[in-house]
Design a protein around this motif. Structure first.
Motif, PDB file in Angstrom:
ATOM      1  N   TYR A  16       0.951  -1.188   0.191  1.00 44.09           N
ATOM      2  CA  TYR A  16      -0.135   0.076   0.364  1.00 44.09           C
ATOM      3  C   TYR A  16       0.991   1.123  -0.023  1.00 44.09           C
ATOM      4  N   LYS A  17       2.124   1.234   1.353  1.00 44.89           N
ATOM      5  CA  LYS A  17       3.052   2.349   0.887  1.00 44.89           C
ATOM      6  C   LYS A  17       2.752   2.730  -0.133  1.00 44.89           C
ATOM      7  N   GLU A  45      -9.349   7.021  -3.778  1.00 40.86           N
ATOM      8  CA  GLU A  45      -9.305   5.496  -3.553  1.00 40.86           C
ATOM      9  C   GLU A  45      -8.576   4.328  -2.825  1.00 40.86           C
ATOM     10  N   LEU A  46      -7.696   5.268  -2.598  1.00 39.08           N
ATOM     11  CA  LEU A  46      -6.562   4.211  -1.843  1.00 39.08           C
ATOM     12  C   LEU A  46      -6.602   4.240  -0.414  1.00 39.08           C
ATOM     13  N   ARG A  47      -6.845   5.477   0.210  1.00 37.51           N
ATOM     14  CA  ARG A  47      -7.747   5.972   1.354  1.00 37.51           C
ATOM     15  C   ARG A  47      -8.817   5.212   1.807  1.00 37.51           C
ATOM     16  N   GLY A  48     -10.475   5.278   0.409  1.00 31.25           N
ATOM     17  CA  GLY A  48     -11.449   4.622   0.797  1.00 31.25           C
ATOM     18  C   GLY A  48     -11.370   3.040   1.000  1.00 31.25           C
ATOM     19  N   GLN A  49     -10.232   2.224   0.863  1.00 29.27           N
ATOM     20  CA  GLN A  49      -9.506   0.675   1.124  1.00 29.27           C
ATOM     21  C   GLN A  49      -9.466   0.544   2.699  1.00 29.27           C
ATOM     22  N   ILE A  50      -8.545   1.427   2.537  1.00 31.13           N
ATOM     23  CA  ILE A  50      -8.190   1.265   4.140  1.00 31.13           C
ATOM     24  C   ILE A  50      -8.907   2.037   4.690  1.00 31.13           C
ATOM     25  N   GLU A  51      -9.990   3.423   4.615  1.00 35.48           N
ATOM     26  CA  GLU A  51     -11.527   3.131   5.409  1.00 35.48           C
ATOM     27  C   GLU A  51     -12.085   2.088   5.625  1.00 35.48           C
ATOM     28  N   THR A  52     -12.236   0.939   4.342  1.00 34.88           N
ATOM     29  CA  THR A  52     -13.358  -0.066   4.530  1.00 34.88           C
ATOM     30  C   THR A  52     -12.937  -1.146   5.362  1.00 34.88           C
ATOM     31  N   ALA A  53     -11.645  -1.382   5.398  1.00 34.37           N
ATOM     32  CA  ALA A  53     -10.764  -2.441   6.046  1.00 34.37           C
ATOM     33  C   ALA A  53     -11.304  -2.379   7.055  1.00 34.37           C
ATOM     34  N   PHE A  84      -0.781   4.346   9.030  1.00 35.61           N
ATOM     35  CA  PHE A  84      -1.648   5.116   7.465  1.00 35.61           C
ATOM     36  C   PHE A  84      -1.920   6.067   8.169  1.00 35.61           C
ATOM     37  N   GLN A  85      -2.064   6.712   8.883  1.00 37.12           N
ATOM     38  CA  GLN A  85      -2.035   8.064   9.188  1.00 37.12           C
ATOM     39  C   GLN A  85      -1.431   8.958   9.329  1.00 37.12           C
ATOM     40  N   ASN A  86       0.477   8.578   9.037  1.00 39.25           N
ATOM     41  CA  ASN A  86       1.030   8.805   8.600  1.00 39.25           C
ATOM     42  C   ASN A  86       1.182   9.338   7.207  1.00 39.25           C
ATOM     43  N   LEU A  87       0.670   8.586   6.506  1.00 38.36           N
ATOM     44  CA  LEU A  87       0.077   8.665   4.800  1.00 38.36           C
ATOM     45  C   LEU A  87      -0.548   9.428   4.265  1.00 38.36           C
ATOM     46  N   TRP A 369     -21.682  10.399  -3.305  1.00 40.34           N
ATOM     47  CA  TRP A 369     -21.219  10.865  -3.885  1.00 40.34           C
ATOM     48  C   TRP A 369     -20.180  10.970  -3.292  1.00 40.34           C
ATOM     49  N   ILE A 370     -19.636  11.221  -2.049  1.00 41.14           N
ATOM     50  CA  ILE A 370     -18.492  12.407  -1.887  1.00 41.14           C
ATOM     51  C   ILE A 370     -17.601  10.918  -1.654  1.00 41.14           C
ATOM     52  N   LYS A 371     -16.599  11.634  -1.986  1.00 44.11           N
ATOM     53  CA  LYS A 371     -15.345  10.236  -2.954  1.00 44.11           C
ATOM     54  C   LYS A 371     -14.134  10.273  -1.859  1.00 44.11           C
ATOM     55  N   GLU A 372     -14.525  11.713  -1.169  1.00 43.50           N
ATOM     56  CA  GLU A 372     -13.235  11.281   0.410  1.00 43.50           C
ATOM     57  C   GLU A 372     -13.610  11.028   1.103  1.00 43.50           C
ATOM     58  N   PRO A 373     -12.816  10.263   1.969  1.00 45.19           N
ATOM     59  CA  PRO A 373     -13.386   9.202   2.963  1.00 45.19           C
ATOM     60  C   PRO A 373     -13.403   9.967   4.182  1.00 45.19           C
ATOM     61  N   GLU A 374     -12.353  11.046   4.124  1.00 40.40           N
ATOM     62  CA  GLU A 374     -12.846  11.990   5.529  1.00 40.40           C
ATOM     63  C   GLU A 374     -13.873  13.182   5.821  1.00 40.40           C
TER      64      GLU A 374
END
Length: 566
Positions: A16-17, A45-53, A84-87, A369-374
């Motif tokens: 991931y990194k 999209e990548l950050r959404g994958q981490i939020e999902t897991a 992950f927060q560091n990334l 519709w919002i793609k930014e996970p935060e």
């Protein structure tokens, strides 16, 4: 797809990194807007994958803390979430330093950039061990509360399952149940003290190392208080103390008279009516079906939403052994799915969950519709408007749930919302005192709690409960441990929700639903005051807003006669 079919895979951090940093390099250096936008979209999209897991692991572990697989995943996230927060920290830095920043701000919601500014102030990779420790302590608190197995009336019960007994019409039963709940916290007092003392020390270190005067200042940035500051919160708390506490005491006096008691002891407070509090009529399955009918009749949007929740098993509602306490709503990004977690116990709280948490869930459903996970959820003071208002929007359907006890439910629901305000600001005031004095001993913290409790909640007579009189009540308030400085947001939202209560139920405002729907659809793309403007609500910080709003509630409660309640 059913929730059980949602696939959880522990992420490979190194892989991931690598992908993340390669894409981040493009965002940092790209001078062509289309390519920079493509990089930003891929990072989301990548950050959404981490939020999902992360959320799948969180949900499944909270449902069963005895599940060894998800207990191991909880430990993994405690360790790796800060990495992950560091990334993300690097992402926020790159975003704010992009050569195309001004152009990106015309494409993406401005709150993404506000959020980024907050996060670069509240994180540093050198502090990862402290963030890991904080995560571990949060899990330790939740697991300790979930461990409660209390023999009572012939069965072993969780804390949530004791709640109906604390509302019994039998005074001795109420007292006995309250003693058992209190005993759990008293017997584990040293463990709770140790967990919290470590939390305070860790958080104080984080704030100091990041250049904040104390954790209070850190938390206000972390909580994204973009439209207001700590002095405004302190003034608001004082307004609650001066104007709301006298009203709550009148309600408690009315309750004592109604229940033919000269004085309310602490164990008398949960019993609102001498013939028993309003309770939902029907099995949990019937309550869900009533909620489904309600949401279909409310609006096409809510009907579609609730069908989605039920058909995909996105509600886990029953209290059971090993399940964490409380209730919450979260959002599973890659499945575009809200999820509701609760602990039904046969009280009116069960219906409140189906309205409160459904308000959160409906907002996220409308914000898919919002793609930014935060920023799928707005900030806490804003997202609680959706949930608390939905409780009141649902009022016309309460007869489906409470039958002949509907009036009792509505009166108590509105009164208890008003009575909550002093307690809500008490929690914030207590935390401010604690984090301004991080070297306090556990005894000093408990003395502070009891002193403030007497100011904000003078109705609490702990004569029969010496452990509570020693200041341990707050040990049961999970937000103080795991979500510091969240709690004031409930009160700010409650003042806003009272305005929707009036518009829906008193004024029959034909624009009320469309205004509510609009603020669900903008999610976290707007700030608190912007959301209030969209909803046409007055800010709790606006001079006179609290007076006008509360007067309407007071007048309604005063207009209800005791005959109508019994």
């Amino acid at each position: 797809m059913k929730f059980t079919d949602y696939q959880y895979t522990r992420p490979n951090f190194d892989a991931y990194k690598k992908d993340f940093l390669q894409t981040l390099k493009i965002l940092k250096e790209e001078t062509h807007l289309e390519k920079a936008q493509g990089a930003l979209d891929h990072l989301n999209e990548l950050r959404g994958q981490i939020e999902t897991a992360y959320n799948l692991a969180l949900i499944r572990y909270s449902i069963n803390t005895n599940d060894t697989f998800y207990e191991a995943e909880d430990a993994y996230w405690n360790e790796y979430q800060p990495h992950f927060q560091n990334l993300d920290f690097e992402f926020y830095q790159a975003l704010l330093n992009s050569p195309l920043l001004d152009d990106l701000k015309t494409i993406y919601p401005k709150t993404l950039f506000l959020f980024a500014e907050s996060r670069v102030k509240t994180f540093h990779p050198d502090l990862i061990p402290l963030f890991q420790k904080e995560n571990q302590l949060n899990s330790a608190y939740s697991k300790l509360v979930a461990s409660a197995q209390i023999p009572f009336e012939g069965e072993v019960r969780t804390l949530s399952q004791l709640t109906p007994f604390t509302q019994s019409t039998d005074a001795e039963m109420r007292k006995k149940a309250t003693e058992q709940v209190t005993a759990f916290y008293a017997e584990n007092e040293a463990k709770f003290d140790d967990i919290y003392h470590q939390m305070v020390q860790v958080r104080a270190q984080i704030a100091k190392k990041l250049g904040f005067s104390n954790y209070v200042a850190f938390a206000d940035v972390l909580m994204n208080r973009w439209d207001y500051d700590r002095p405004m919160i302190e003034t608001y708390r004082q307004e609650i103390l001066n104007k709301i506490v006298p009203l709550t005491q009148k309600l408690y006096e009315r309750q004592a008279k109604r229940n033919q008691l000269e004085h309310l002891s602490f164990h008398d407070l949960p019993l609102v009516y001498p013939n028993g509090n309003a309770t939902p009529k029907g099995t949990p399955e019937e309550l869900v079906e009533s909620a489904r009918k309600m949401y279909h009749e409310l609006a096409p949007e809510t009907g579609e939403f609730f069908d989605f929740m039920v058909e995909n098993d996105l509600l886990d509602l029953l209290s059971k052994k090993g399940k964490q306490a409380g209730g919450y709503c979260t959002y599973i990004q890659n499945y575009a799915s809200p999820f509701i977690f609760a602990n039904f116990n046969g009280t009116s709280h069960d219906v409140d969950v189906l309205t409160h948490e459904a308000g959160h869930a409906f907002q996220t459903y409308e914000s898919r519709w919002i793609k930014e996970p935060e920023i799928v959820f707005p900030n806490y003071e804003s997202c609680e408007i959706h949930s608390m208002s939905m409780e009141f929007i649902a009022w016309p359907w309460m007869e489906q749930f409470f039958k002949e006890e509907t009036n009792k439910y509505k009166f108590d629901h509105l009164a208890s919302a008003l009575q909550f305000l002093p307690y809500g600001v008490l929690v914030d005031h207590f935390q401010q005192e604690v984090y301004e004095n991080p070297d306090w001993s556990p005894e000093e913290r408990k003395a502070c709690w009891r002193k403030l409790e007497k100011q904000y909640c003078p109705e609490r007579d702990y004569t029969l409960f010496p452990a509570l009189d020693n200041g341990i009540y707050w040990l049961r308030q999970g937000h103080i441990f795991t979500s510091p400085f969240y709690y004031i947001d409930y009160t700010l939202a409650q003042v806003c929700a009272f305005q929707f209560w009036k518009r829906f139920n008193i004024d029959a405002d034909t624009n009320a639903w469309s205004d509510y729907l609009k603020i669900c659809q903008v999610g976290g793309t707007k700030t608190f005051l912007e959301i209030l403007a969209i909803a046409r609500l007055r800010s709790p910080f606006e001079p006179g807003a609290l007076d006008d709003t509360i007067k309407q509630v007071e007048n309604y409660l005063d207009s209800i006669t005791e005959t109508e309640l019994l």
